[in-house]
Design an enzyme around this catalytic site. Structure first.
Site, short mmCIF file in Angstrom:
data_model
loop_
_atom_site.label_atom_id
_atom_site.label_comp_id
_atom_site.label_asym_id
_atom_site.label_seq_id
_atom_site.Cartn_x
_atom_site.Cartn_y
_atom_site.Cartn_z
N ASP A 12 0.81 -1.21 0.00
CA ASP A 12 0.00 0.00 0.00
C ASP A 12 0.85 1.27 0.00
OD1 ASP A 12 -0.77 0.00 3.54
OD2 ASP A 12 0.89 -0.73 2.45
N ASP B 74 0.03 1.09 -27.91
CA ASP B 74 -1.11 0.73 -28.71
C ASP B 74 -0.75 -0.28 -29.79
OD1 ASP B 74 -3.74 1.40 -29.25
OD2 ASP B 74 -3.13 2.68 -30.92
N GLU C 138 -0.48 -3.39 -26.00
CA GLU C 138 -1.79 -3.92 -26.42
C GLU C 138 -1.54 -4.89 -27.58
OE1 GLU C 138 -6.04 -2.23 -28.14
OE2 GLU C 138 -4.14 -1.54 -28.94
N HIS D 155 -11.62 1.27 -22.87
CA HIS D 155 -12.36 2.14 -23.77
C HIS D 155 -12.77 1.44 -25.07
CE1 HIS D 155 -8.34 2.10 -25.23
NE2 HIS D 155 -8.72 2.66 -26.35
N ASP D 156 -12.30 0.21 -25.28
CA ASP D 156 -12.63 -0.53 -26.50
C ASP D 156 -13.62 -1.66 -26.25
OD1 ASP D 156 -10.88 1.00 -28.03
OD2 ASP D 156 -9.20 -0.37 -27.69
C1 GLC Z 1 -6.09 0.75 -30.17
C2 GLC Z 1 -6.98 1.62 -29.32
C3 GLC Z 1 -8.31 1.81 -30.02
C4 GLC Z 1 -8.07 2.38 -31.39
C5 GLC Z 1 -7.13 1.50 -32.17
C6 GLC Z 1 -6.77 2.10 -33.50
O1 GLC Z 1 -6.59 -0.53 -30.27
O2 GLC Z 1 -7.14 1.04 -28.06
O3 GLC Z 1 -9.17 2.63 -29.29
O4 GLC Z 1 -9.30 2.50 -32.08
O5 GLC Z 1 -5.93 1.32 -31.45
O6 GLC Z 1 -6.39 3.41 -33.35
#
Ligand code: GLC
Length: 645
Positions: free
Chosen positions: A109, A223, A281, A356-357
């Site tokens: 913590d 990304d 990602e 967000h996706d």
């Molecule tokens: C990544 C982002 C997504 C975006 C994509 C292409 O996957 O998380 O929101 O649309 O890239 O830009």
């Protein structure tokens, strides 16, 4: 100052902010940095250690800021670089207040509050100065910073260089009139792909990263990082979709031939001198062995990746915007596989079920009806806080925000992914049926469950107009339920989803066994028979390499816990233990409506010694019997300490 015995980012709670929809401080309808600064205390109070912001760079917003026209500036919608500095300072200040004693660094913590910068570097926006130069002429020094090819002529007709389909529909190539050549864009046409094979481009990317490190950022979310290297010669993709010319081509750009070379170079050039959190990602692949290469510590690439196997569980191959049924058995198998994957070798997970996706998790994996929404959202919180890995919470998840209603029309779906897929299917239907007015309600049914738009509605802070998100007109409609479902109403209500998340995060931080994993077996007997060792030292032997005993501090040892699946084929209950040495945690999750009895006696060999620590039903301790009957969507966590530390 002694160094903590394990990297800080392993036990960190990361909170993702979607800046456009978080809080609008200046009333222009779009969230901004000043809004985030105003909520730092809210985030700290929740138990957040790391803030990750979706992009706030200058952008024409073709893909909500993931199309970037200047990597080193803030879009004026969100504020200025000085606002960014203020936010950083405010975040660090709150974290620093907790660092009261360096000797306590191994406590979960006491992690710094950290800034986590999002970095989409696979591509950049068409308006970016690099691209403006690149497209100006075939001889421009920056021509080779992007992927340019001449079109191909088939039966007298000029076609794009190959048949690759963009992730957002249509060709992945766009013809530019200045030179008559095409550039590659795997996503929208405003996101031309950088040519990572060009060493000058890579060093320009390293410079951008260094710019943000110098400015104080504490990490990067990268990304679609597994798409930076493309197969040589960019061959045509095989025909799998007979409805169109353009074909999915992920086999030619996902985990491509040079990707690990580039990641290792990034590590050497930018990351290695700093103590940063890095997460990549990695969509379009579930191949664990391929993803391991990014994460295994000896490869020196990234700390962890966002793998997509769980997020794809309810998506048919045609599109993640459509829905296919999923079973609990499938979900258990996926979670169990990743929890156990290569743990002896140091593979580390990123634990998330929203971002967000993705549509809201309570609508997708729980039950968002009035009766079960809060209970099932809390049960899903237990699923997350009891897994090994770095934990990610998405804005609004801590309130149990749900998808917006099916009654909203297509005009409320702003996302380019939704709009483009809708238009594609509509055109196909119009063509096939020879009429303008075609039935589309089936697609709206799918969108109501799966579209990315659901994650992007403004945060619901209070019951005032637009949920207190803005005093102006919000860029996106606020979900209809904001009057009764908002932060103000939940804070201070001990039965709320927010209060539960807060409690659950504390439980995670207090029980290191939940955070991590390892096959190390703690031999307390050795400690007892080695009086020369200081009391805080234990000797551990790795089950995989028993010949190499490791000496770890007791606190280090405590954070490790493996994952053992129980009741593997049960269709309603997800049960598992997390174990490390003398400590076991038992997790029981009823994923459905209706009580169910399970017999634990047989699977864990006795329930003696388990202490109740968390449930989404009661705060009072519920003892553990061999036969337990969890209620509808009930989740419980017990801990057993066989030996006192
Ligand atoms: C990544 C982002 C997504 C975006 C994509 C292409 O996957 O998380 O929101 O649309 O890239 O830009």
């Amino acid at each position: 100052m002694s160094k903590p015995p394990h990297p800080w980012w392993k036990s960190a709670i990361v909170y993702q902010i979607y800046p456009s929809s978080f809080l609008d401080a200046n009333g222009d309808g779009t969230g901004d940095l000043a809004g985030i600064i105003a909520k730092l205390d809210y985030l700290k109070d929740l138990g957040v250690d790391v803030l990750w912001l979706s992009p706030i760079y200058r952008s024409p917003l073709a893909d909500m800021g993931y199309d970037i026209s200047d990597y080193e500036d803030i879009d004026s919608r969100y504020g200025t670089l000085e606002d960014w500095d203020r936010l950083l300072e405010g975040a660090h200040a709150r974290g620093m207040k907790l660092i009261v004693n360096p000797g306590l660094f191994d406590r979960m913590d006491l992690v710094l509050t950290l800034w986590f910068l999002f970095l989409p570097i696979t591509y950049n926006d068409r308006q970016h100065a690099w691209f403006t130069a690149s497209k100006s002429s075939k001889n421009d020094p920056k021509r080779d910073w992007y992927i340019w090819r001449p079109g191909k002529v088939v039966d007298g007709e000029e076609l794009p260089p190959n048949n690759w389909k963009s992730v957002f529909q249509g060709s992945a190539w766009e013809r530019d009139s200045a030179t008559g050549e095409y550039y590659l864009h795997l996503f929208v046409s405003k996101q031309p792909d950088l040519n990572w094979d060009n060493p000058v481009v890579r060093s320009a990317v390293w410079d951008v990263m260094r710019f943000w490190v110098r400015r104080g950022c504490d990490g990067f979310r990268m990304d679609v990082i597994n798409c930076i290297s493309k197969t040589d010669d960019l061959p045509d993709a095989p025909l799998v979709d007979h409805t169109q010319y353009y074909q999915p081509a992920t086999m030619y750009y996902v985990n491509g031939p040079q990707v690990h070379k580039y990641m290792k170079q990034m590590h050497t050039e930018v990351l290695s001198p700093h103590d940063l959190i890095t997460v990549g990602e990695t969509p379009f692949t579930h191949e664990a062995s391929e993803l391991a290469a990014y994460v295994l510590p000896q490869n020196r690439e990234l700390n962890m990746v966002f793998q997509f196997e769980l997020m794809d569980i309810d998506s048919p191959s045609e599109s993640p915007l459509l829905r296919k049924p999923w079973t609990l058995k499938e979900l258990k198998a996926i979670v169990g596989r990743w929890q156990q994957f290569m743990h002896d070798d140091g593979f580390w997970n990123a634990i998330y079920i929203e971002n967000h996706d993705q549509a809201r998790s309570v609508s997708r994996f729980g039950n968002d009806s009035a009766q079960w929404r809060a209970v099932s959202a809390k049960m899903l919180a237990i699923l997350q806080i009891t897994q090994a890995g770095t934990l990610y919470v998405y804005q609004g998840q801590e309130l149990g925000l749900k998808n917006f209603p099916r009654t909203w029309g297509i005009e409320e779906y702003n996302d380019v992914a939704s709009q483009n897929y809708w238009n594609l299917i509509k055109e196909q239907r119009q063509k096939a049926q020879g009429k303008e007015d075609v039935e589309m309600s089936d697609l709206l049914n799918s969108f109501a469950q799966k579209a990315r738009d659901h994650a992007r509605t403004p945060m619901q802070w209070n019951a005032s107009p637009h949920g207190g998100f803005t005093t102006g007109t919000p860029w996106m409609r606020v979900n209809d339920d904001y009057r009764e479902w908002n932060a103000e109403q939940q804070i201070g209500d001990e039965t709320s989803v927010h209060a539960f998340w807060k409690r659950a995060l504390k439980v995670r931080k207090a029980h290191d066994t939940l955070v991590s994993r390892s096959r190390y077996v703690l031999l307390h007997a050795v400690v007892l028979t080695q009086p020369t060792l200081p009391p805080f030292i234990s000797i551990c032997i790795s089950a995989s390499t028993p010949s190499i005993p490791l000496i770890l501090t007791r606190a280090h040892a405590k954070i490790y816990g493996d994952f053992v699946m129980l009741l593997e084929t049960h269709e309603q209950v997800f049960a598992y233990t997390r174990n490390y040495g003398s400590t076991s945690a038992l997790v029981l999750l009823n994923f459905k409506e209706g009580k169910v009895e399970v017999d634990l006696g047989e699977v864990i060999g006795g329930v003696a010694g388990y202490t109740f620590i968390l449930s989404n039903y009661e705060n009072e301790a519920i003892g553990l019997e061999e036969k337990v009957t969890p209620s509808d969507y009930e989740g419980r966590v017990y801990v057993r300490e066989a030996l006192s530390n």
